[in-house]
Structures are given as C-alpha cells and as structure tokens.
Design a protein around this motif. Structure first.
Motif, short mmCIF file in Angstrom:
data_model
loop_
_atom_site.label_atom_id
_atom_site.label_comp_id
_atom_site.label_asym_id
_atom_site.label_seq_id
_atom_site.Cartn_x
_atom_site.Cartn_y
_atom_site.Cartn_z
N LEU A 6 0.83 -1.20 0.00
CA LEU A 6 0.00 0.00 0.00
C LEU A 6 0.87 1.25 0.00
O LEU A 6 0.56 2.23 -0.69
CB LEU A 6 -0.93 -0.01 1.21
N ALA A 21 -6.72 0.26 -3.27
CA ALA A 21 -5.79 -0.53 -2.45
C ALA A 21 -6.02 -0.28 -0.96
O ALA A 21 -5.98 -1.21 -0.14
CB ALA A 21 -4.35 -0.21 -2.83
N ALA A 22 -6.28 0.98 -0.59
CA ALA A 22 -6.50 1.31 0.81
C ALA A 22 -7.80 0.69 1.32
O ALA A 22 -7.86 0.17 2.44
CB ALA A 22 -6.52 2.82 1.00
#
Length: 263
Positions: A6, A21-22
């Motif tokens: 990340l 992604a987070a």
C-alpha cells in the motif's frame, strides 16, 4: 500502519488505484465506507465513491476534497496520502475565483552557468471554505527544488508547460490568508517567463545578473495566450546593482516576463 504494498501505491498513484488498495487493505465495503463518512457528517454519494475508485471521476470541489481528507482518517492513512495524488483540477470553463492571489513575487538569479534559479513567494486569500492547494504554472524546462509553507502534490502538464500543485498544511477558512514559497531551476535562456493562470493583484519579477556580466538591454514581455510567444511590451533599465524588475498591479492571466540581450 501502512503495509509495504500500500505504501508503494500511495507513492506512485494514481489516485483511484491508491484508493482501491486502501479500501481493500482495510477490508471495508463501499457501503460501510459510505456509512462511516455519514457518521462523521460527510455527505458524499455512494456512486461518487464508486466512480472515484474506478477512475471514472475524481474529487475536485471543496466538499469532495474534504471527504477525501476524512477517507484518509477512516482508512488509517498518513495525512494528505490520497489528497497528494490528485492532480490539478481539470478545466471546466471559467474557473471560479475561490483563491485570490494577493501578490506573486519572484527573484530570478542569472549566473555564469547555463541555468537560472528562481525564488518565489505567493500570498493567497481564500474566498471559500476547504481550499487546501494552489496550482502554479511554469515555463517549459522548470524543475521544482524545494517548498516552504506547503508541500508539492502531483504534477501535470497542460500542453504548454508543467504545473505544480502546492498543498497547504490545512484547509483554509473563508478570508484566511496563506503564504507559499518555492524555489525552481529553469533551463538556460535569454529570458524568463511566468505563466499566470489567474489574476494577480501585484506581480513582481526581479532579475539579478551575477558573475560580472550584464546585458546590454532588457525588455518587459507579454502575451495574453500561453500558446503564443510573448512579445516586447517595453524596455526595462538594468540598475547599478545588476538588476532589472517588472511590477504589474492587477495583472491579467497570460504570460509575462523579462528578456535580455547580451553583447
């Protein structure tokens, strides 16, 4: 804590990939993320969140940028981790006057070498809540070296030269003023041009010639269109200290600067 994968995408972007992604790393659904935002008093539609993470649209308005700041907290990300990945706003006709440029002062040092060094100081005043960035337009061949009172966000190019996004330490309240400073290196040329994207109440450009070499003539240059080369608009004096300067009050958007001629 941000894991390595990340952290890498937060450095490289783009915004939508980092947001996806987070969200994935925190194990949240869009519905739950939407609910967490509402709990914090932030009202953004579920469809907007979906569009943001898919890259179909991006947050640009003050309210949307405030929502992104809340997302950083909900997703346990470093401050400005997502905001910094947003490039300058896309053109949407005439830009609203949400930031007033009170002054833009620049000193250009022309040495014996092949490049110039520019130190700039910009005084800004917010006309709307939540504003946390200012976009500076440069002439081609410009490199940002350092900043004060801000940090650089994502760069871009609008076809006529590089743009630098300067992010403030906090969103400004209406009427609040803020000062940003930056230093750039400019490719060698017998001129210096500043692209103004917005009106400036006072614009000052001072060119200082060092190394014992002075030009024989200096000229103020101007063009109302960034795609057209500036033409001479008047001659400037080089004083006994080896400097020439240009002051404009109520400067209009366009390209203005100083050019010089050597023997």
């Amino acid at each position: 804590m941000v894991d390595n994968e990340l952290a890498e995408v937060l450095r490289s972007g783009p915004f939508e990939r980092a947001l996806r992604a987070a969200i994935r790393a925190r194990g949240l659904s869009l519905d739950r993320l939407h609910a967490r935002l509402r709990e914090r008093g932030v009202h953004v539609s579920l469809s907007s969140l979906s569009y943001w993470q898919r890259g179909r649209s991006r947050p640009e308005r003050a309210a949307s940028l405030a929502a992104v700041r809340e997302l950083e907290g909900i997703l346990s990300l470093p401050e400005y981790a997502l905001i910094g990945l947003l490039g300058p706003p896309r053109p949407r006709g005439r830009r609203p006057g949400t930031l007033t440029v009170l002054s833009h002062h620049e000193q250009v040092v022309v040495g014996a070498g092949r490049g110039h060094r520019v130190s700039a100081r910009v005084v800004l005043r917010a006309a709307a809540p939540g504003l946390d960035r200012y976009v500076v337009a440069h002439q081609p061949g410009t490199r940002l070296l350092r900043t004060e009172g801000c940090r650089p966000g994502r760069g871009d190019d609008d076809g006529t030269g590089p743009l630098t996004e300067l992010i403030f330490p906090h969103p400004l309240a209406p009427g609040e003023t803020h000062i940003v400073e930056y230093v750039t290196a400019v490719a060698a040329a017998d001129r210096y041009d500043r692209r103004l994207r917005d009106p400036v109440e006072q614009h000052l450009v001072q060119v200082r010639f060092t190394g014992g070499r002075l030009p024989v003539r200096c000229f103020h240059t101007w063009s109302p269109d960034a795609s057209a080369p500036p033409g001479d608009a008047g001659e400037l004096r080089v004083d006994a200290f080896g400097t020439a300067h240009l002051v404009d009050t109520g400067a209009r958007p366009g390209v203005r600067g100083i050019r010089w001629e050597w023997v």
